[in-house]
Scaffold this active site. Structure first.
Site, PDB file in Angstrom:
ATOM      1  N   ARG A   1      -9.650 -16.496 -87.374  1.00 29.35           N
ATOM      2  CA  ARG A   1     -11.142 -16.812 -87.899  1.00 29.35           C
ATOM      3  C   ARG A   1     -10.627 -18.103 -88.782  1.00 29.35           C
ATOM      4  O   ARG A   1     -11.752 -18.961 -89.007  1.00 29.35           O
ATOM      5  CB  ARG A   1     -11.760 -15.840 -88.831  1.00 29.35           C
ATOM      6  CG  ARG A   1     -12.373 -14.622 -88.083  1.00 29.35           C
ATOM      7  CD  ARG A   1     -13.254 -13.637 -88.546  1.00 29.35           C
ATOM      8  NE  ARG A   1     -13.940 -12.962 -87.450  1.00 29.35           N
ATOM      9  CZ  ARG A   1     -13.494 -11.681 -87.048  1.00 29.35           C
ATOM     10  NH1 ARG A   1     -12.136 -11.374 -87.469  1.00 29.35           N
ATOM     11  NH2 ARG A   1     -14.166 -11.527 -86.061  1.00 29.35           N
TER      12      ARG A   1
ATOM     13  N   HIS B   1     -15.195  -9.741 -92.711  1.00 27.42           N
ATOM     14  CA  HIS B   1     -15.514  -9.643 -91.594  1.00 27.42           C
ATOM     15  C   HIS B   1     -14.014 -10.029 -90.791  1.00 27.42           C
ATOM     16  O   HIS B   1     -14.142 -11.060 -90.337  1.00 27.42           O
ATOM     17  CB  HIS B   1     -16.623 -10.427 -90.830  1.00 27.42           C
ATOM     18  CG  HIS B   1     -16.930 -10.180 -89.511  1.00 27.42           C
ATOM     19  ND1 HIS B   1     -17.000  -8.905 -88.841  1.00 27.42           N
ATOM     20  CD2 HIS B   1     -17.209 -10.918 -88.683  1.00 27.42           C
ATOM     21  CE1 HIS B   1     -17.204  -8.889 -87.667  1.00 27.42           C
ATOM     22  NE2 HIS B   1     -17.407 -10.526 -87.450  1.00 27.42           N
TER      23      HIS B   1
END
Ligand code: APR
Length: 316
Positions: free
Chosen positions: A92, A179
């Site tokens: 990410r 997340h």
């Protein structure tokens, strides 16, 4: 009896997640949708296609596509999904610079054209992107929310239901933290029709579900090979939008701005939030174990590294 307000939802990014956001919104008749993208024709084509499905599906909400941010004027909720999805093998954080610049540009436009909206960020890396959006928008923090926990807990709910062979509707969970692989699923706050899963499953099965939840995004990326999950992310963002538009006071895990809660400040992290017309109306501080607190703080460190990365890149 007052006349019901017709809501306006702007979905920025007309890719897989953004188009699914538009679809769920019109299917629920939540309000009229403006689908926005930089690619010419893409939002217009998808919006027209969705409109043409309306007579069959029976909704009356309208969807229009545009490349012009002026058209988001007056939006009550703006859902931002624009950016690059994570590719196989990509972390990410790899997305940081690219998506950081995209989010910054979009925030300028939201600030200009929809200054009273509540903004839901979906673009990854989520916790860093929502912090960036908060800084760039200059909105009060309750009106800038990140979509993550809702999705992570939906994944965990699905896995628990699959494991026990019960309805997904019976399962409730809570997931804290960022997340990513460092998220903090909470089995002690996971129940099946009120029964704690710790009474229904052996520890090793619970551990396996927690692990699968942490890696839920990667599991879909590995299967799809190109692109990342979109149905569940879009459904989660629309769940949040609905809670805001209809002032539902829904208790949902969302990335919210923390100001001392859980010992964390000036950071966005996944925490239980009450969502209503004012956006995040309340952050709940749960009693969590020492190990979970440690994981939460580890997860916060990862987010701070991302924020620092943005600062070093000059994006923030
Ligand atoms: N303004 C508007 N739209 C943009 C911009 C911009 N500045 N930059 C890119 N886009 C659009 C792209 O043209 C594309 O149509 O964003 C869309 C992204 O769509 P997809 O590539 O299909 O990606 P998607 O699967 O929808 O994921 C979007 O959500 O879940 C997260 O990690 C995921 O960050 C990713 C985001």
């Amino acid at each position: 009896m007052g006349i019901a307000k017709r809501f306006k939802i702007a979905s920025i990014g007309a890719g897989n997640v953004g188009a699914s956001v538009a679809q769920y919104c019109v299917e629920l008749d939540l309000g009229d949708v403006v689908l926005t993208d930089i690619v010419e024709g893409l939002p217009q084509g998808k919006a027209l296609d969705l409109t043409e499905a309306g007579p069959i599906r029976g909704y009356s909400s309208q969807c229009v596509g545009t490349n012009d941010y002026k058209d988001i004027a007056g939006a009550d909720v703006v859902v931002v999904t624009a950016g690059l999805p994570r590719k196989p093998g990509m972390t990410r954080l790899d997305l940081l610079e690219k998506n950081g610049n995209i989010i910054s540009g979009i925030c300028e436009n939201i600030k200009k054209h929809a200054p009273d909206s509540t903004v839901i960020i979906v673009t990854n890396p989520l916790d860093v992107m929502v912090y960036l959006a908060y800084k760039k928008l200059g909105f009060p923090p309750n009106r800038v929310i990140g979509m993550a926990g809702c999705l992570d807990s939906a994944r965990m709910r699905s896995f628990v239901a699959m494991e026990l062979g019960v309805s997904m509707k019976n399962v409730d969970t809570m997931v804290l933290g960022s997340h990513g692989d460092d998220m903090v699923p909470l089995p002690h706050y996971t129940t099946v029709s009120g029964i704690p899963i710790t009474k229904l499953l052996p520890q090793e099965r619970i551990d396996a579900i927690v692990d699968r939840t942490r890696k839920g995004g990667g599991e879909i990326v590995a299967l799809l090979k190109t692109g990342s999950a979109f149905y569940a992310p879009a459904a989660s963002a629309v769940r949040m939008a609905q809670a805001v538009l209809k002032d539902e006071k829904q208790l949902l895990p969302c990335a919210a701005y923390l100001n001392g809660q859980y010992g964390l400040s000036d950071i966005y992290m996944g925490v239980p939030c009450v969502l209503g017309r004012e956006g995040v109306e309340k952050v709940l501080e749960l009693e969590i174990s020492e190990a979970d607190t440690k994981s939460l703080h580890k997860s916060a460190e990862e987010v701070r590294t991302g924020i620092k990365g943005l600062q070093e890149l000059g994006v923030l």
